[in-house]
Design a protein around this motif. Structure first.
Motif, PDB file in Angstrom:
ATOM      1  N   PHE A  78       0.787  -1.314  -0.073  1.00 37.89           N
ATOM      2  CA  PHE A  78       0.073  -0.091   0.060  1.00 37.89           C
ATOM      3  C   PHE A  78       0.812   1.291   0.074  1.00 37.89           C
ATOM      4  O   PHE A  78       2.088   1.092   0.663  1.00 37.89           O
ATOM      5  CB  PHE A  78      -0.943   0.067   1.076  1.00 37.89           C
ATOM      6  CG  PHE A  78      -2.098   1.106   1.465  1.00 37.89           C
ATOM      7  CD1 PHE A  78      -2.748   0.846   0.529  1.00 37.89           C
ATOM      8  CD2 PHE A  78      -1.799   1.876   2.226  1.00 37.89           C
ATOM      9  CE1 PHE A  78      -3.951   2.059   0.584  1.00 37.89           C
ATOM     10  CE2 PHE A  78      -2.780   3.040   2.354  1.00 37.89           C
ATOM     11  CZ  PHE A  78      -3.857   3.111   1.730  1.00 37.89           C
ATOM     12  N   ARG A  79       0.426   2.178  -0.965  1.00 39.49           N
ATOM     13  CA  ARG A  79       1.167   3.452  -0.994  1.00 39.49           C
ATOM     14  C   ARG A  79       0.324   4.591  -0.055  1.00 39.49           C
ATOM     15  O   ARG A  79      -0.741   4.662  -0.582  1.00 39.49           O
ATOM     16  CB  ARG A  79       1.294   4.037  -2.461  1.00 39.49           C
ATOM     17  CG  ARG A  79       2.203   5.595  -2.421  1.00 39.49           C
ATOM     18  CD  ARG A  79       2.278   5.921  -3.829  1.00 39.49           C
ATOM     19  NE  ARG A  79       1.570   5.127  -4.863  1.00 39.49           N
ATOM     20  CZ  ARG A  79       2.040   4.641  -5.964  1.00 39.49           C
ATOM     21  NH1 ARG A  79       3.241   4.727  -6.159  1.00 39.49           N
ATOM     22  NH2 ARG A  79       1.165   4.015  -6.788  1.00 39.49           N
ATOM     23  N   TYR A  80       0.596   5.130   0.753  1.00 39.73           N
ATOM     24  CA  TYR A  80      -0.168   5.961   1.678  1.00 39.73           C
ATOM     25  C   TYR A  80       0.174   7.596   1.737  1.00 39.73           C
ATOM     26  O   TYR A  80      -0.578   8.508   2.221  1.00 39.73           O
ATOM     27  CB  TYR A  80      -0.293   5.763   3.063  1.00 39.73           C
ATOM     28  CG  TYR A  80       0.978   5.517   3.951  1.00 39.73           C
ATOM     29  CD1 TYR A  80       1.205   6.725   4.812  1.00 39.73           C
ATOM     30  CD2 TYR A  80       1.881   4.361   4.152  1.00 39.73           C
ATOM     31  CE1 TYR A  80       2.189   6.786   5.398  1.00 39.73           C
ATOM     32  CE2 TYR A  80       2.687   4.622   4.943  1.00 39.73           C
ATOM     33  CZ  TYR A  80       3.215   5.731   5.723  1.00 39.73           C
ATOM     34  OH  TYR A  80       4.381   5.624   6.437  1.00 39.73           O
ATOM     35  N   TRP A  81       1.432   7.661   1.233  1.00 40.22           N
ATOM     36  CA  TRP A  81       1.772   9.259   1.131  1.00 40.22           C
ATOM     37  C   TRP A  81       2.479   9.329  -0.481  1.00 40.22           C
ATOM     38  O   TRP A  81       3.409   8.479  -0.853  1.00 40.22           O
ATOM     39  CB  TRP A  81       2.882   9.634   2.095  1.00 40.22           C
ATOM     40  CG  TRP A  81       3.077  10.996   2.075  1.00 40.22           C
ATOM     41  CD1 TRP A  81       4.206  11.640   1.492  1.00 40.22           C
ATOM     42  CD2 TRP A  81       2.239  12.032   2.429  1.00 40.22           C
ATOM     43  NE1 TRP A  81       4.115  12.931   1.763  1.00 40.22           N
ATOM     44  CE2 TRP A  81       2.876  13.166   2.103  1.00 40.22           C
ATOM     45  CE3 TRP A  81       0.851  12.133   3.090  1.00 40.22           C
ATOM     46  CZ2 TRP A  81       2.398  14.367   2.601  1.00 40.22           C
ATOM     47  CZ3 TRP A  81       0.412  13.364   3.344  1.00 40.22           C
ATOM     48  CH2 TRP A  81       1.217  14.428   3.225  1.00 40.22           C
ATOM     49  N   PRO A  82       2.305  10.323  -1.317  1.00 40.58           N
ATOM     50  CA  PRO A  82       1.377  11.350  -1.034  1.00 40.58           C
ATOM     51  C   PRO A  82      -0.038  10.940  -1.007  1.00 40.58           C
ATOM     52  O   PRO A  82      -0.565   9.971  -1.774  1.00 40.58           O
ATOM     53  CB  PRO A  82       1.918  12.419  -1.907  1.00 40.58           C
ATOM     54  CG  PRO A  82       2.360  11.740  -3.023  1.00 40.58           C
ATOM     55  CD  PRO A  82       3.113  10.506  -2.387  1.00 40.58           C
TER      56      PRO A  82
END
Length: 191
Positions: free
Chosen positions: A178-182
């Protein structure tokens, strides 16, 4: 005491569950550098799952064998026992050609101008690309049992198994999920 447990018990239970998950199941990491461009960018924040089974093409976090203090984000290309070959920018694993659609944009850019516009931010990268014959130089590796062959998606500049060697399973800390930033790029990664 009963009143305290009644009011705060669920909070402490959830807190304990979160701490257990954080220690044993999930871990946040940051992308540091450009070796996974364009799939993942420098500075992005990711969540990894530490209990995942590692499959080909999974993006993982791993310690680098030549610098165990450094955590890298790479893509698994070769599994234990595989024969991994790159020939004329085509990946062959155990003699079978495999597609790498995540490389399409950069391969096209390499064909167009040898990455000169993409690497405008770094003259050293421009020089590497300008001197390259293909986006991924030819190689052949036999992956030993218990080890993995990992590559960055930005093959021209990535420090990966071609330079630091095979990765032991124990060095792989988790699969990126999971990519949570940006916030504008929140998404699943290994789907």
């Amino acid at each position: 005491m009963k009143e305290f447990i009644k009011n705060w018990g669920i909070f402490f239970l959830l807190l304990a569950l979160f701490i257990i998950l954080r220690i044993f199941v999930i871990a946040p990491v940051s992308v540091n550098g450009h070796s996974m461009d364009p799939t993942l960018a420098d500075g992005q924040k990711l969540m990894t799952y530490q209990l995942s089974k590692i499959d080909r093409f999974d993006i993982v976090t791993t310690k680098e064998p030549d610098d165990l203090d450094k955590l890298a984000v790479k893509r698994v290309i070769g599994l234990p026992g595989d024969r991994v070959q790159m020939q004329d920018d085509e990946l062959l694993v155990n003699g079978k050609k495999l597609d790498e659609p995540y490389l399409t944009a950069y391969k096209q850019q390499f064909s167009k101008d040898k990455m000169q516009s993409t690497y405008a931010y770094n003259p050293a990268f421009q020089e590497i690309a300008n001197n390259a014959e293909t986006f991924t130089s030819d190689f052949v590796y036999e992956v030993p049992e218990g080890k993995y062959f990992v590559l960055g998606d930005n093959r021209l500049i990535s420090k990966d198994s071609r330079s630091f060697g095979f990765v032991n399973r124990s060095m792989i800390e988790g699969e990126v999920g999971f990519r949570y930033w940006p916030l504008s790029e929140v998404s699943l990664v290994n789907d």
